[in-house]
Scaffold this motif. Structure first.
Motif, PDB file in Angstrom:
ATOM      1  N   HIS A 144       1.744  36.159  47.177  1.00 17.74           N
ATOM      2  CA  HIS A 144       1.458  36.716  45.855  1.00 17.74           C
ATOM      3  C   HIS A 144       2.327  36.073  44.773  1.00 17.74           C
ATOM      4  O   HIS A 144       2.827  36.735  43.867  1.00 17.74           O
ATOM      5  N   TRP A 145       2.498  34.737  44.886  1.00 14.89           N
ATOM      6  CA  TRP A 145       3.206  33.984  43.848  1.00 14.89           C
ATOM      7  C   TRP A 145       2.204  33.515  42.798  1.00 14.89           C
ATOM      8  O   TRP A 145       1.013  33.349  43.072  1.00 14.89           O
ATOM      9  N   LYS A 146       2.702  33.242  41.596  1.00 11.53           N
ATOM     10  CA  LYS A 146       1.855  32.669  40.550  1.00 11.53           C
ATOM     11  C   LYS A 146       1.618  31.180  40.794  1.00 11.53           C
ATOM     12  O   LYS A 146       0.546  30.640  40.518  1.00 11.53           O
ATOM     13  N   LEU A 194      -9.429  37.074  35.012  1.00 12.95           N
ATOM     14  CA  LEU A 194      -9.388  36.341  36.279  1.00 12.95           C
ATOM     15  C   LEU A 194      -7.959  35.932  36.601  1.00 12.95           C
ATOM     16  O   LEU A 194      -7.250  35.418  35.734  1.00 12.95           O
ATOM     17  N   HIS A 195      -7.558  36.133  37.830  1.00 11.78           N
ATOM     18  CA  HIS A 195      -6.205  35.784  38.248  1.00 11.78           C
ATOM     19  C   HIS A 195      -6.231  34.460  39.018  1.00 11.78           C
ATOM     20  O   HIS A 195      -7.163  34.186  39.777  1.00 11.78           O
ATOM     21  N   VAL A 196      -5.207  33.653  38.794  1.00  6.94           N
ATOM     22  CA  VAL A 196      -5.144  32.344  39.438  1.00  6.94           C
ATOM     23  C   VAL A 196      -3.790  32.138  40.099  1.00  6.94           C
ATOM     24  O   VAL A 196      -2.802  32.805  39.756  1.00  6.94           O
ATOM     25  N   VAL A 197      -3.780  31.214  41.046  1.00  2.00           N
ATOM     26  CA  VAL A 197      -2.516  30.683  41.568  1.00  2.00           C
ATOM     27  C   VAL A 197      -2.572  29.173  41.408  1.00  2.00           C
ATOM     28  O   VAL A 197      -3.650  28.567  41.416  1.00  2.00           O
ATOM     29  N   ILE A 198      -1.411  28.570  41.262  1.00  2.00           N
ATOM     30  CA  ILE A 198      -1.329  27.128  41.034  1.00  2.00           C
ATOM     31  C   ILE A 198      -0.541  26.494  42.176  1.00  2.00           C
ATOM     32  O   ILE A 198       0.575  26.917  42.472  1.00  2.00           O
ATOM     33  N   GLY A 199      -1.131  25.496  42.796  1.00  4.33           N
ATOM     34  CA  GLY A 199      -0.443  24.715  43.814  1.00  4.33           C
ATOM     35  C   GLY A 199      -0.175  23.314  43.295  1.00  4.33           C
ATOM     36  O   GLY A 199      -1.036  22.714  42.641  1.00  4.33           O
ATOM     37  N   ILE A 200       1.017  22.786  43.563  1.00  6.97           N
ATOM     38  CA  ILE A 200       1.412  21.473  43.025  1.00  6.97           C
ATOM     39  C   ILE A 200       2.027  20.635  44.139  1.00  6.97           C
ATOM     40  O   ILE A 200       2.804  21.136  44.959  1.00  6.97           O
ATOM     41  N   ALA A 201       1.641  19.360  44.178  1.00  2.00           N
ATOM     42  CA  ALA A 201       2.265  18.394  45.078  1.00  2.00           C
ATOM     43  C   ALA A 201       2.558  17.130  44.280  1.00  2.00           C
ATOM     44  O   ALA A 201       1.870  16.825  43.303  1.00  2.00           O
ATOM     45  N   ALA A 202       3.599  16.403  44.678  1.00  2.00           N
ATOM     46  CA  ALA A 202       4.033  15.217  43.928  1.00  2.00           C
ATOM     47  C   ALA A 202       3.997  13.983  44.823  1.00  2.00           C
ATOM     48  O   ALA A 202       4.315  14.052  46.007  1.00  2.00           O
ATOM     49  N   ARG A 252      -0.951  31.837  31.006  1.00  2.00           N
ATOM     50  CA  ARG A 252      -1.079  32.707  29.830  1.00  2.00           C
ATOM     51  C   ARG A 252      -2.553  32.910  29.462  1.00  2.00           C
ATOM     52  O   ARG A 252      -2.984  34.025  29.150  1.00  2.00           O
ATOM     53  N   ARG A 253      -3.323  31.806  29.541  1.00  2.00           N
ATOM     54  CA  ARG A 253      -4.759  31.935  29.208  1.00  2.00           C
ATOM     55  C   ARG A 253      -5.486  32.818  30.213  1.00  2.00           C
ATOM     56  O   ARG A 253      -6.382  33.606  29.834  1.00  2.00           O
ATOM     57  N   PHE A 254      -5.108  32.721  31.474  1.00  2.00           N
ATOM     58  CA  PHE A 254      -5.796  33.513  32.491  1.00  2.00           C
ATOM     59  C   PHE A 254      -5.319  34.961  32.512  1.00  2.00           C
ATOM     60  O   PHE A 254      -5.889  35.785  33.234  1.00  2.00           O
ATOM     61  N   ASN A 255      -4.307  35.279  31.743  1.00  2.00           N
ATOM     62  CA  ASN A 255      -3.927  36.679  31.561  1.00  2.00           C
ATOM     63  C   ASN A 255      -4.816  37.358  30.526  1.00  2.00           C
ATOM     64  O   ASN A 255      -4.804  38.579  30.392  1.00  2.00           O
ATOM     65  N   GLU A 256      -5.580  36.544  29.791  1.00  2.00           N
ATOM     66  CA  GLU A 256      -6.509  37.078  28.810  1.00  2.00           C
ATOM     67  C   GLU A 256      -7.911  37.120  29.418  1.00  2.00           C
ATOM     68  O   GLU A 256      -8.242  36.315  30.281  1.00  2.00           O
ATOM     69  N   PRO A 257      -8.754  38.041  28.981  1.00  2.00           N
ATOM     70  CA  PRO A 257     -10.094  38.149  29.573  1.00  2.00           C
ATOM     71  C   PRO A 257     -11.011  36.995  29.171  1.00  2.00           C
ATOM     72  O   PRO A 257     -10.884  36.439  28.078  1.00  2.00           O
ATOM     73  N   PHE A 258     -11.918  36.657  30.065  1.00  2.00           N
ATOM     74  CA  PHE A 258     -13.005  35.721  29.777  1.00  2.00           C
ATOM     75  C   PHE A 258     -14.256  36.550  29.510  1.00  2.00           C
ATOM     76  O   PHE A 258     -14.518  37.540  30.207  1.00  2.00           O
ATOM     77  N   GLU A 259     -15.053  36.135  28.520  1.00  2.00           N
ATOM     78  CA  GLU A 259     -16.234  36.904  28.161  1.00  2.00           C
ATOM     79  C   GLU A 259     -17.478  36.039  28.280  1.00  2.00           C
ATOM     80  O   GLU A 259     -17.552  34.953  27.722  1.00  2.00           O
TER      81      GLU A 259
END
Length: 645
Positions: free
Chosen positions: A367-369, A333-341, A318-325
Motif C-alpha cells: 500500500h505504498w504510493k 482513481l488511485h495509482v501506484v508508481i513503479g520506477i526502475a533505472a 496530486r492529479r490522481f487525488n482529484e476526481p476524473f469526470e
C-alpha cells in the motif's frame, strides 16, 4: 517516342498518402525506421523526377534544355538507387537485433557510388543518355541502369535467405518477395519501354513494407492512441544499444480499475482510460506516454534530476487525488508508481521490465504510493524467481513435505483431526517457510497444482493410517482464493476422493475470509456443494483481514477457526476477552463449532476451555508432526486416554 505516365501519376498519389501516414506513425527513431524513410524519400524523388523528365522530353518547348537535362539526371540517379535504399532497409531489418548491419550497408553502397559517378559524368560522356535538339537518345551503357537495380534486388534476396533464421516467418516472406516483385515490374519496363512502370514497382514494394512491417497500427494502442508495450520495449532496447546516458523507466498503475468497469460499464471505463492517457501526456510532456497494459501506463525519461523526478511524481499523484469526470460520472482513481533505472536497477530490457513489474507489485502489496526498484529490491526479486523455480521443481518431483498438527476435541477428549501443513525444509536457498512461498505460489498460480498434489498426498496418508489400524477421523486442508475460482472445483475434489478411496467426511477444507470476500458467489456455491456431499468447510483465521459476522451467517460452515491473534489478545486484554466470549456464543447460535488456534500456554488453554470452544489447536498440545511422528503421537495419546480413543 511517346510515353505513358498514367501509372506513375497514380503511384505518386499512393506514395504521398503513405508518406503522410508513415510520418505520423514514426514513433521509434531506430535505424530500421530511418531506412524506411530513406526508401520513401528516394522513391518519391525518383517518381517525381521521372514524370517531370518525361513531360519535358515530350514537350521540349516547356523549359530550357538544361532543366530537362538536370531533371533527367536526377531521375537516372534516383531510380536505380531506390534499389540501394531497399537493400539498406532489408539489412537494417535483418540485423535489427544483431551486429554487422552497418558493415553490410557500407559494402552494399560501393556499387551505388560507382553508378552515381557514372551518372554525374554522363553530361560529358553520354554513356547513359543524351538529349539532342529536344530528342532523348539512349547511351551505350543504358543497361547499367537496370543492372544496378537488379543487383540490389538480388543481394537483398540473398541476404534475407542467408539470415532467415533471424527473422520471423512473416517478415522473412515480405523481405524475400518484395525485391522479386520490384524486379519483375522493371523487366516489363524493359520489354515495353513506352510504358513507365519503375515508380509502380517501387510503390508496390513500399506498400508491402508499410502494410506488413511499418504500419503504425502495430506500434499504437488502438484505444488511447499511445505507443503500446512493444513500442515501449523497443525504445528501451534502442536506448541501451546506443549506449545513451542513464535513464529512468516508470509505470503508473491504476488500483482496482476493474471496479470502474464493473460499476459504470466497459464503455465508460474506456472513456476514463482515454482521459487518463490524455492527462498523463500533458503532465509528462515532452516524454511520450505508452500503454503498458490494460490499466497501466509507462514512461521513458532522460535528463531529469532527482528533484525534477520527485516533482513529476508529486504532480501525477496530486492529479490522481482529484476526481476524473466522464459522461456525468465522477470518480477518484488511485495509482501506484513503479520506477526502475538504467543501469542502476538493471542493464537489460528484461531486467528493467521485471524490475518495473516487481516494483509495482510491491507498491500494491504494501500500500505504498510509489516504489523504486533498488538493489535490495532486485535481490528480493531474484530470490522470488529462485523460489518460483524451486516450487516448480518440487511440484515436478512431488517433494513437498507435509506435517500434521493435531486438533483436540473438548467434548470427547480425543484427537478429532489434524491440519495438514506444507513445508520445504531443504532447497538451494535453505529452508523455506510458508509465509514466504505460499503468497508466491498464489501469485504465480502454482498453488493450484500444489493443492491437488497435497490433497492426493494426504488422502494416501489417511489410507495408510487406516491400514495400520490408526484412528484419525479427519484431515484439514487449506484452499486458497486462487483455488476457489478454478472451474468444476467441487467435481474434481469429489472425484479425487473417490479415486483415493477416502470418505468425504474425512476431509475438512479450510477457506479464508479473504477468499470469500474476493469471490463470494463461487466460494459459497463450492462450500454448499461440499457440505451437501459430506465434506466439511471451515472458515480459517477469523479475526484477520475481512472478518465479519455477516460472512459467517451466509456461508455454509461446520467450523469457525479463531485466529491466534485473538487468543493471545483475549488473555492479555479483558475487552478482547469479552469480545471473544460473545463471538463464541454467536457462532454456537449459528450452528458452528469454534476452533481456537495457536494455543501455546496454560493460561490460553484455560481461557478457551472456560469460554466453551469446541476444538483446540496449538503447540500446547503438539507441534506439527511428520507422518511417522503422528502415528507415534496418536498411539501414545490413545494409550494415555484409552476411554477417548
Amino acid at each position: 517516342m511517346a510515353w505513358n505516365i498514367a501509372a506513375e501519376c497514380i503511384s505518386i498519389v499512393f506514395l504521398s498518402i503513405i508518406l503522410v501516414y508513415s510520418h505520423k506513425g514514426a514513433l521509434l527513431p531506430s535505424w530500421k525506421n530511418r531506412m524506411f524513410q530513406c526508401c520513401l524519400g528516394a522513391t518519391f524523388a525518383a517518381m517525381v523526377s521521372n514524370v517531370l523528365s518525361t513531360l519535358l522530353l515530350a514537350n521540349p518547348d516547356w523549359a530550357d534544355s538544361w532543366l530537362c537535362w538536370g531533371i533527367t539526371e536526377i531521375y537516372f540517379l534516383a531510380t536505380p538507387l531506390m534499389g540501394l535504399a531497399y537493400y539498406c532497409y532489408t539489412a537494417a531489418t535483418v540485423f535489427e537485433e544483431h551486429a554487422g548491419g552497418r558493415t553490410a550497408c557500407i559494402l552494399g553502397i560501393l556499387p551505388g557510388i560507382l553508378y552515381a559517378v557514372l551518372v554525374l559524368i554522363n553530361p560529358l560522356t553520354g554513356v547513359l543518355f543524351s538529349i539532342q535538339a529536344g530528342v532523348y537518345l539512349r547511351g551505350p551503357l543504358i543497361i547499367t541502369t537496370y543492372l544496378i537495380f537488379y543487383f540490389y534486388c538480388l543481394i537483398s534476396v540473398v541476404l534475407v535467405r542467408v539470415y532467415r533464421s533471424w527473422l520471423e516467418p512473416q517478415i522473412y516472406k515480405i523481405l524475400f518477395v518484395f525485391p522479386l516483385i520490384a524486379a519483375s515490374v522493371i523487366v516489363v519496363q524493359q520489354l515495353f519501354p513506352a510504358v513507365i512502370l519503375s515508380g509502380s514497382a517501387a510503390t508496390t514494394a513500399i506498400l508491402l513494407i508499410y502494410l506488413y512491417l511499418q504500419n503504425k497500427q502495430s506500434s499504437l494502442d488502438p484505444l488511447t492512441g499511445l505507443g503500446n508495450r512493444v513500442e515501449f520495449q523497443k525504445m528501451i532496447s534502442l536506448s541501451i544499444q546506443r549506449g545513451q546516458p542513464p535513464f529512468l523507466v516508470m509505470v503508473i498503475s491504476l488500483r482496482d480499475f476493474k471496479q470502474i468497469n464493473d460499476h459504470f460499464g466497459q464503455r465508460t471505463g474506456d472513456h476514463f482510460l482515454k482521459l487518463i492517457a490524455s492527462t498523463l501526456k500533458t503532465l509528462t510532456a515532452p516524454y511520450p506516454v505508452y500503454r503498458f497494459s490494460g490499466d497501466e501506463f509507462a514512461l521513458l525519461i532522460r535528463g531529469r534530476s532527482p528533484k525534477q523526478m520527485e516533482e513529476l511524481q508529486k504532480n501525477i499523484l496530486r492529479r490522481f487525488n482529484e476526481p476524473f469526470e466522464i459522461d456525468s460520472y465522477s470518480c477518484r482513481l488511485h495509482v501506484v508508481i513503479g520506477i526502475a533505472a538504467y543501469p542502476h536497477s538493471a542493464e537489460s530490457l528484461e531486467g528493467l521490465i521485471n524490475g518495473l513489474e516487481y516494483a509495482v507489485n510491491q507498491a500494491k502489496l504494501h500500500h505504498w504510493k510509489q516504489c523504486y526498484c533498488d538493489q535490495k529490491m532486485l535481490e528480493g526479486m531474484r530470490r522470488r524467481n529462485e523460489i518460483i523455480e524451486i516450487l516448480k521443481q518440487k511440484l515436478q518431483d512431488q517433494e513437498f513435505v507435509m506435517v500434521y498438527q493435531p486438533i483436540y476435541e473438548m467434548k470427547t477428549g480425543r484427537i478429532s483431526a489434524v491440519e495438514s501443513l506444507m513445508r520445504i525444509p531443504e532447497s538451494p536457498l535453505g529452508p523455506l517457510f510458508p509465509a514466504e512461498f505460499i503468497p508466491i505460489a498464489e501469485e504465480t498460480g502454482l498453488i493450484v497444482a500444489m493443492t491437488w498434489q497435497i490433497l492426493r498426498q494426504i488422502c494416501a496418508v489417511m489410507v495408510r493410517l487406516q491400514e495400520n489400524g490408526v484412528t484419525l477421523p479427519a484431515v484439514h486442508i487449506n484452499f486458497s482464493a486462487v483455488q476457489l475460482v478454478q472451474p468444476q472445483l467441487a467435481e474434481k475434489v469429489l472425484q479425487t476422493l473417490r479415486e483415493c478411496q477416502v470418505a468425504p467426511e474425512q476431509i475438512i477444507i479450510e477457506i479464508t475470509e479473504t477468499a470469500l470476500a474476493e469471490n463470494p458467489e463461487e466460494t459459497t456455491r463450492f462450500a454448499r456443494t461440499m457440505m451437501e456431499q459430506g465434506v466439511r468447510i471451515e472458515m480459517d483465521d477469523f479475526g484477520t483481514g475481512y472478518s465479519n459476522i455477516d460472512s459467517v451467517m451466509h456461508m455454509p460452515l461446520s467450523t469457525v477457526k479463531l485466529d491466534r491473534s485473538l487468543v493471545v489478545s483475549a488473555v492479555e486484554n479483558p475487552r478482547s476477552a469479552t469480545m471473544i466470549r460473545y463471538l463464541i456464543r454467536v457462532f454456537h447460535e449459528l450452528g458452528c463449532e469454534v476452533l481456537a488456534e495457536g494455543v501455546e500456554t496454560e493460561n490460553q488453554d484455560q481461557f478457551v476451555r472456560a469460554e466453551g470452544v469446541d476444538l483446540i489447536q496449538g503447540f500446547y498440545y503438539s507441534k506439527p508432526l511428520s507422518e511417522s511422528e503422528l502415528i507415534e503421537f496418536l498411539a501414545d495419546f490413545h494409550e494415555r486416554h484409552p476411554s477417548n480413543a
